[in-house]
Design a protein around this motif. Structure first.
Motif, PDB file in Angstrom:
ATOM      1  N   UNK A   1       0.826  -1.207   0.000  1.00 25.72           N
ATOM      2  CA  UNK A   1       0.000   0.000   0.000  1.00 25.72           C
ATOM      3  C   UNK A   1       0.860   1.256   0.000  1.00 25.72           C
ATOM      4  N   UNK A   2       1.978   1.232   0.701  1.00 25.04           N
ATOM      5  CA  UNK A   2       2.879   2.384   0.734  1.00 25.04           C
ATOM      6  C   UNK A   2       3.595   2.529  -0.606  1.00 25.04           C
ATOM      7  N   UNK A   3       3.840   1.433  -1.265  1.00 28.79           N
ATOM      8  CA  UNK A   3       4.551   1.428  -2.537  1.00 28.79           C
ATOM      9  C   UNK A   3       3.825   2.276  -3.582  1.00 28.79           C
ATOM     10  N   UNK A   4       2.508   2.245  -3.579  1.00 30.24           N
ATOM     11  CA  UNK A   4       1.731   2.967  -4.580  1.00 30.24           C
ATOM     12  C   UNK A   4       1.069   4.229  -4.029  1.00 30.24           C
ATOM     13  N   UNK A   5       1.401   4.611  -2.804  1.00 31.58           N
ATOM     14  CA  UNK A   5       0.740   5.766  -2.183  1.00 31.58           C
ATOM     15  C   UNK A   5       0.955   7.039  -2.980  1.00 31.58           C
ATOM     16  N   UNK A   6       2.152   7.273  -3.456  1.00 35.22           N
ATOM     17  CA  UNK A   6       2.438   8.494  -4.203  1.00 35.22           C
ATOM     18  C   UNK A   6       1.641   8.558  -5.503  1.00 35.22           C
ATOM     19  N   UNK A   7       1.502   7.438  -6.186  1.00 36.40           N
ATOM     20  CA  UNK A   7       0.729   7.403  -7.423  1.00 36.40           C
ATOM     21  C   UNK A   7      -0.756   7.653  -7.146  1.00 36.40           C
TER      22      UNK A   7
ATOM     23  N   UNK B   1      -2.021   9.345  -4.615  1.00 33.04           N
ATOM     24  CA  UNK B   1      -2.194  10.751  -4.252  1.00 33.04           C
ATOM     25  C   UNK B   1      -2.122  11.648  -5.485  1.00 33.04           C
ATOM     26  N   UNK B   2      -1.233  11.337  -6.406  1.00 32.09           N
ATOM     27  CA  UNK B   2      -1.151  12.106  -7.658  1.00 32.09           C
ATOM     28  C   UNK B   2      -2.436  11.943  -8.468  1.00 32.09           C
ATOM     29  N   UNK B   3      -2.978  10.736  -8.479  1.00 34.76           N
ATOM     30  CA  UNK B   3      -4.235  10.481  -9.182  1.00 34.76           C
ATOM     31  C   UNK B   3      -5.365  11.299  -8.567  1.00 34.76           C
ATOM     32  N   UNK B   4      -5.409  11.383  -7.245  1.00 34.84           N
ATOM     33  CA  UNK B   4      -6.438  12.175  -6.572  1.00 34.84           C
ATOM     34  C   UNK B   4      -6.283  13.667  -6.862  1.00 34.84           C
TER      35      UNK B   4
ATOM     36  N   UNK C   1      -4.976  14.976  -9.553  1.00 36.71           N
ATOM     37  CA  UNK C   1      -5.400  15.158 -10.939  1.00 36.71           C
ATOM     38  C   UNK C   1      -6.917  15.171 -11.034  1.00 36.71           C
ATOM     39  N   UNK C   2      -7.565  14.271 -10.325  1.00 37.83           N
ATOM     40  CA  UNK C   2      -9.024  14.219 -10.315  1.00 37.83           C
ATOM     41  C   UNK C   2      -9.608  15.534  -9.792  1.00 37.83           C
ATOM     42  N   UNK C   3      -9.073  16.030  -8.682  1.00 38.28           N
ATOM     43  CA  UNK C   3      -9.578  17.285  -8.123  1.00 38.28           C
ATOM     44  C   UNK C   3      -9.341  18.461  -9.067  1.00 38.28           C
ATOM     45  N   UNK C   4      -8.236  18.452  -9.796  1.00 34.63           N
ATOM     46  CA  UNK C   4      -7.983  19.511 -10.783  1.00 34.63           C
ATOM     47  C   UNK C   4      -9.023  19.466 -11.902  1.00 34.63           C
ATOM     48  N   UNK C   5      -9.377  18.265 -12.346  1.00 32.62           N
ATOM     49  CA  UNK C   5     -10.403  18.135 -13.382  1.00 32.62           C
ATOM     50  C   UNK C   5     -11.770  18.573 -12.857  1.00 32.62           C
ATOM     51  N   UNK C   6     -12.068  18.274 -11.599  1.00 34.76           N
ATOM     52  CA  UNK C   6     -13.344  18.706 -11.019  1.00 34.76           C
ATOM     53  C   UNK C   6     -13.398  20.229 -10.932  1.00 34.76           C
TER      54      UNK C   6
ATOM     55  N   UNK D   1     -12.137   8.329 -15.377  1.00 38.88           N
ATOM     56  CA  UNK D   1     -10.683   8.182 -15.510  1.00 38.88           C
ATOM     57  C   UNK D   1     -10.007   7.962 -14.160  1.00 38.88           C
ATOM     58  N   UNK D   2     -10.506   8.632 -13.120  1.00 36.32           N
ATOM     59  CA  UNK D   2      -9.939   8.441 -11.783  1.00 36.32           C
ATOM     60  C   UNK D   2     -10.064   6.989 -11.339  1.00 36.32           C
ATOM     61  N   UNK D   3     -11.247   6.418 -11.482  1.00 32.17           N
ATOM     62  CA  UNK D   3     -11.435   5.033 -11.050  1.00 32.17           C
ATOM     63  C   UNK D   3     -10.626   4.068 -11.908  1.00 32.17           C
ATOM     64  N   UNK D   4     -10.527   4.357 -13.195  1.00 30.52           N
ATOM     65  CA  UNK D   4      -9.735   3.496 -14.080  1.00 30.52           C
ATOM     66  C   UNK D   4      -8.249   3.555 -13.702  1.00 30.52           C
ATOM     67  N   UNK D   5      -7.743   4.778 -13.473  1.00 25.61           N
ATOM     68  CA  UNK D   5      -6.326   4.916 -13.098  1.00 25.61           C
ATOM     69  C   UNK D   5      -6.046   4.283 -11.734  1.00 25.61           C
ATOM     70  N   UNK D   6      -6.997   4.375 -10.840  1.00 25.46           N
ATOM     71  CA  UNK D   6      -6.822   3.751  -9.517  1.00 25.46           C
ATOM     72  C   UNK D   6      -6.632   2.240  -9.663  1.00 25.46           C
TER      73      UNK D   6
END
Length: 129
Positions: free
Chosen positions: A14-20, A22-25, A27-32, A85-90
């Protein structure tokens, strides 16, 4: 509850992908925020047109209404696609796969360009009348 149990069992995963994630989130908030801004432009254009009563030409009134509705539609589509896209990238982050999202970016860019063109046409007609 099962996902929490999986995280506790595999903390390094879980820590291994935490940065990705958070970046995905972010990006999602920027699109919103972009979707909200596009919708706001539509409301602003329409409300200013009818509040200030710049022109009494019926075709300009129709264009202002259409512009407001179109901006709301573009904002809604932007919000909807960003959620998809957020759910797909997740899911892709969890699977360790990267698939670029070219089609949705091109689609949103085309709609946004059309909206800007319509605003330009509205302002041109307004200034020439």
């Amino acid at each position: 509850m099962d996902s929490l149990k999986k995280i506790k069992e595999q903390p390094e995963e879980s820590v291994k992908f935490a940065q990705q994630h958070l970046a995905n989130e972010r990006t999602y908030l920027a699109w919103i925020r972009t979707a909200i801004s596009i919708t706001g432009v539509g409301f602003l254009t329409t409300s200013l047109h009818f509040t200030i009563k710049i022109s009494s030409f019926s075709y300009l009134n129709t264009l202002a209404i259409f512009l407001g509705i179109f901006a709301c539609i573009v904002g809604f589509i932007t919000g909807l696609l960003s959620t998809i896209l957020y759910t797909r990238k997740r899911r892709e982050i969890q699977e360790g796969v990267f698939i670029p999202s070219n089609h949705s970016i091109i689609f949103i860019s085309t709609l946004f360009s059309l909206l800007i063109f319509m605003i330009f046409m509205y302002l041109s007609i307004l200034l020439l009348s």
